[in-house]
Design a protein around this motif. Structure first.
Motif, PDB file in Angstrom:
ATOM      1  N   UNK A   1      11.995  16.680   2.991  1.00  0.00           N
ATOM      2  CA  UNK A   1      12.729  16.791   4.248  1.00  0.00           C
ATOM      3  C   UNK A   1      11.953  16.217   5.422  1.00  0.00           C
ATOM      4  N   UNK A   2      10.713  15.826   5.207  1.00  0.00           N
ATOM      5  CA  UNK A   2       9.895  15.286   6.285  1.00  0.00           C
ATOM      6  C   UNK A   2       9.928  13.757   6.256  1.00  0.00           C
ATOM      7  N   UNK A   3       9.231  13.149   7.193  1.00  0.00           N
ATOM      8  CA  UNK A   3       9.170  11.703   7.251  1.00  0.00           C
ATOM      9  C   UNK A   3       8.322  11.140   6.127  1.00  0.00           C
ATOM     10  N   UNK A   4       8.372   9.831   5.944  1.00  0.00           N
ATOM     11  CA  UNK A   4       7.594   9.213   4.863  1.00  0.00           C
ATOM     12  C   UNK A   4       6.096   9.447   5.032  1.00  0.00           C
ATOM     13  N   UNK A   5       5.426   9.748   3.941  1.00  0.00           N
ATOM     14  CA  UNK A   5       3.980   9.914   3.946  1.00  0.00           C
ATOM     15  C   UNK A   5       3.322   8.540   3.888  1.00  0.00           C
ATOM     16  N   UNK A   6       2.249   8.353   4.622  1.00  0.00           N
ATOM     17  CA  UNK A   6       1.578   7.057   4.724  1.00  0.00           C
ATOM     18  C   UNK A   6       0.419   7.009   3.729  1.00  0.00           C
ATOM     19  N   UNK A   7       0.384   5.965   2.925  1.00  0.00           N
ATOM     20  CA  UNK A   7      -0.679   5.811   1.922  1.00  0.00           C
ATOM     21  C   UNK A   7      -1.950   5.271   2.555  1.00  0.00           C
ATOM     22  N   UNK A   8      -1.837   4.172   3.262  1.00  0.00           N
ATOM     23  CA  UNK A   8      -3.001   3.494   3.848  1.00  0.00           C
ATOM     24  C   UNK A   8      -2.974   3.626   5.363  1.00  0.00           C
ATOM     25  N   UNK A   9      -4.097   4.047   5.907  1.00  0.00           N
ATOM     26  CA  UNK A   9      -4.224   4.186   7.363  1.00  0.00           C
ATOM     27  C   UNK A   9      -5.576   3.629   7.788  1.00  0.00           C
ATOM     28  N   UNK A  10      -5.816   3.626   9.086  1.00  0.00           N
ATOM     29  CA  UNK A  10      -7.097   3.138   9.583  1.00  0.00           C
ATOM     30  C   UNK A  10      -8.255   4.018   9.094  1.00  0.00           C
ATOM     31  N   UNK A  11      -7.993   5.286   8.962  1.00  0.00           N
ATOM     32  CA  UNK A  11      -9.028   6.210   8.520  1.00  0.00           C
ATOM     33  C   UNK A  11      -9.228   6.142   7.007  1.00  0.00           C
ATOM     34  N   UNK A  12      -8.150   5.914   6.278  1.00  0.00           N
ATOM     35  CA  UNK A  12      -8.214   5.846   4.811  1.00  0.00           C
ATOM     36  C   UNK A  12      -7.536   4.551   4.346  1.00  0.00           C
ATOM     37  N   UNK A  13      -8.195   3.411   4.477  1.00  0.00           N
ATOM     38  CA  UNK A  13      -7.565   2.146   4.070  1.00  0.00           C
ATOM     39  C   UNK A  13      -7.513   2.013   2.543  1.00  0.00           C
ATOM     40  N   UNK A  14      -6.466   1.344   2.066  1.00  0.00           N
ATOM     41  CA  UNK A  14      -6.276   1.081   0.641  1.00  0.00           C
ATOM     42  C   UNK A  14      -6.257  -0.436   0.439  1.00  0.00           C
ATOM     43  N   UNK A  15      -7.073  -0.920  -0.463  1.00  0.00           N
ATOM     44  CA  UNK A  15      -7.178  -2.356  -0.706  1.00  0.00           C
ATOM     45  C   UNK A  15      -6.050  -2.823  -1.617  1.00  0.00           C
ATOM     46  N   UNK A  16      -5.485  -3.966  -1.262  1.00  0.00           N
ATOM     47  CA  UNK A  16      -4.442  -4.581  -2.076  1.00  0.00           C
ATOM     48  C   UNK A  16      -4.661  -6.085  -2.099  1.00  0.00           C
ATOM     49  N   UNK A  17      -3.898  -6.774  -2.954  1.00  0.00           N
ATOM     50  CA  UNK A  17      -3.937  -8.229  -2.992  1.00  0.00           C
ATOM     51  C   UNK A  17      -5.301  -8.775  -3.383  1.00  0.00           C
ATOM     52  N   UNK A  18      -5.722  -9.821  -2.640  1.00  0.00           N
ATOM     53  CA  UNK A  18      -6.986 -10.490  -2.948  1.00  0.00           C
ATOM     54  C   UNK A  18      -8.169  -9.544  -2.771  1.00  0.00           C
ATOM     55  N   UNK A  19      -8.125  -8.695  -1.771  1.00  0.00           N
ATOM     56  CA  UNK A  19      -9.232  -7.754  -1.541  1.00  0.00           C
ATOM     57  C   UNK A  19      -9.378  -6.781  -2.716  1.00  0.00           C
ATOM     58  N   UNK A  20      -8.261  -6.373  -3.295  1.00  0.00           N
ATOM     59  CA  UNK A  20      -8.314  -5.476  -4.451  1.00  0.00           C
ATOM     60  C   UNK A  20      -8.895  -6.202  -5.660  1.00  0.00           C
ATOM     61  N   UNK A  21      -8.504  -7.474  -5.855  1.00  0.00           N
ATOM     62  CA  UNK A  21      -9.037  -8.245  -6.984  1.00  0.00           C
ATOM     63  C   UNK A  21     -10.538  -8.453  -6.841  1.00  0.00           C
TER      64      UNK A  21
END
Length: 280
Positions: free
Chosen positions: A135-155
């Motif tokens: 019932x709440x708003x969408x939860x955020x996966x990646x933020x400035x405090x907890x960044x998540x690597x994707x794409x080239x950075x993840x590779x």
């Protein structure tokens, strides 16, 4: 603008979850507008209960995106209740958790694509609190405090983690070989203790090192062995001991060859006479 917001809210409310599941909206970052949905329900099994997934405290999560890690799920659901553990796998599992790999160098396996997860809370209240997130708003996966690597950075990060430290690898291999040598020595010592000892059916163990000595012979067996040796010696004759015996043997052999040659000549002459001899 107000109208667009109302339409967006209606679109989120129109999401239908599978039967028995609750849809929880998430999004990768604040810039994303379209949410992704996790489908959750309480984990219940009839048989083979895993002690690592206790009932009433385990949340089963479907449709986990590839960029969402165990750390991300633990952080998202920690707002509901303290999270004890998070386990991710490619498909639902039954029974106990598979044994963890003994080596990080030779048993690595990277999960790709969407996954499922088991979130274990420290309190049963975490299950209902997690369902109320729908019932709440969408939860955020990646933020400035907890960044998540994707794409080239993840590779790049995955490649850097796959590089092997030679010193650490050598230490692990040496430790493994020491344990292996100790195991082999224990097996050899156990085999030596069992040498010559028959099993319940009277069989004596034979290994690749040769036949193990059995039980001592009885008196009757010794007598039979002596009789066999006597008969064997009696059949033996001392041949060609003297030079004249050697000459006589050669003469007899030559005489037999000549006799055989004459017999063959007679057979050939008889076949020619009967017109049955066709050498070509």
């Amino acid at each position: 603008m107000a109208t667009s917001k109302k339409k967006h809210v209606k679109a989120e409310e129109a999401v239908v979850a599978p039967v028995g599941y609750t849809a929880i909206p998430i999004k990768f970052s604040e810039e994303y507008q379209s949410p992704h949905y996790l489908y959750v329900k309480e984990h219940k099994v009839r048989e083979d209960t895993d002690p690592n997934k206790p009932p009433n405290r385990t949340l089963f999560v479907l449709n986990v995106p590839p960029y969402c890690t165990e750390e991300c799920l633990s952080r998202l659901f920690s707002s509901c209740c303290s999270v004890q553990s998070v386990e991710m796998c490619g498909k639902p599992t039954l029974g106990e958790k598979p044994e963890a790999p003994k080596s990080k160098f030779f048993s690595t396996k990277t999960l790709l694509g969407f996954q499922v997860a088991y979130v274990v809370f420290k309190s049963p209240a975490g299950i209902q609190a997690a369902k109320s997130l729908s019932t709440q708003g969408p939860l955020v996966i990646s933020s400035d405090k907890h960044p998540v690597k994707t794409g080239v950075h993840k590779w790049i990060a995955r490649y850097a983690a796959s590089l092997v430290d030679p010193v650490e690898l050598k230490t692990e291999v040496d430790t493994f070989m020491q344990g292996y040598d100790q195991k082999v020595a224990e097996e050899e010592a156990k085999a030596e203790e069992e040498d010559g000892v028959p099993d319940e059916e009277g069989w004596v163990r034979v290994t690749r090192k040769g036949r193990r000595p059995g039980l001592p012979r009885t008196e009757a067996a010794n007598l039979r062995a002596l009789e066999r040796e006597k008969r064997k010696r009696a059949r033996k004759e001392l041949l060609n001991f003297y030079a004249w015996q050697h000459r006589e043997t050669k003469r007899e052999h030559i005489a037999q060859l000549r006799k055989k040659f004459e017999e063959d000549k007679q057979k050939i002459a008889l076949m020619r006479a009967q017109r049955k001899f066709r050498p070509y």
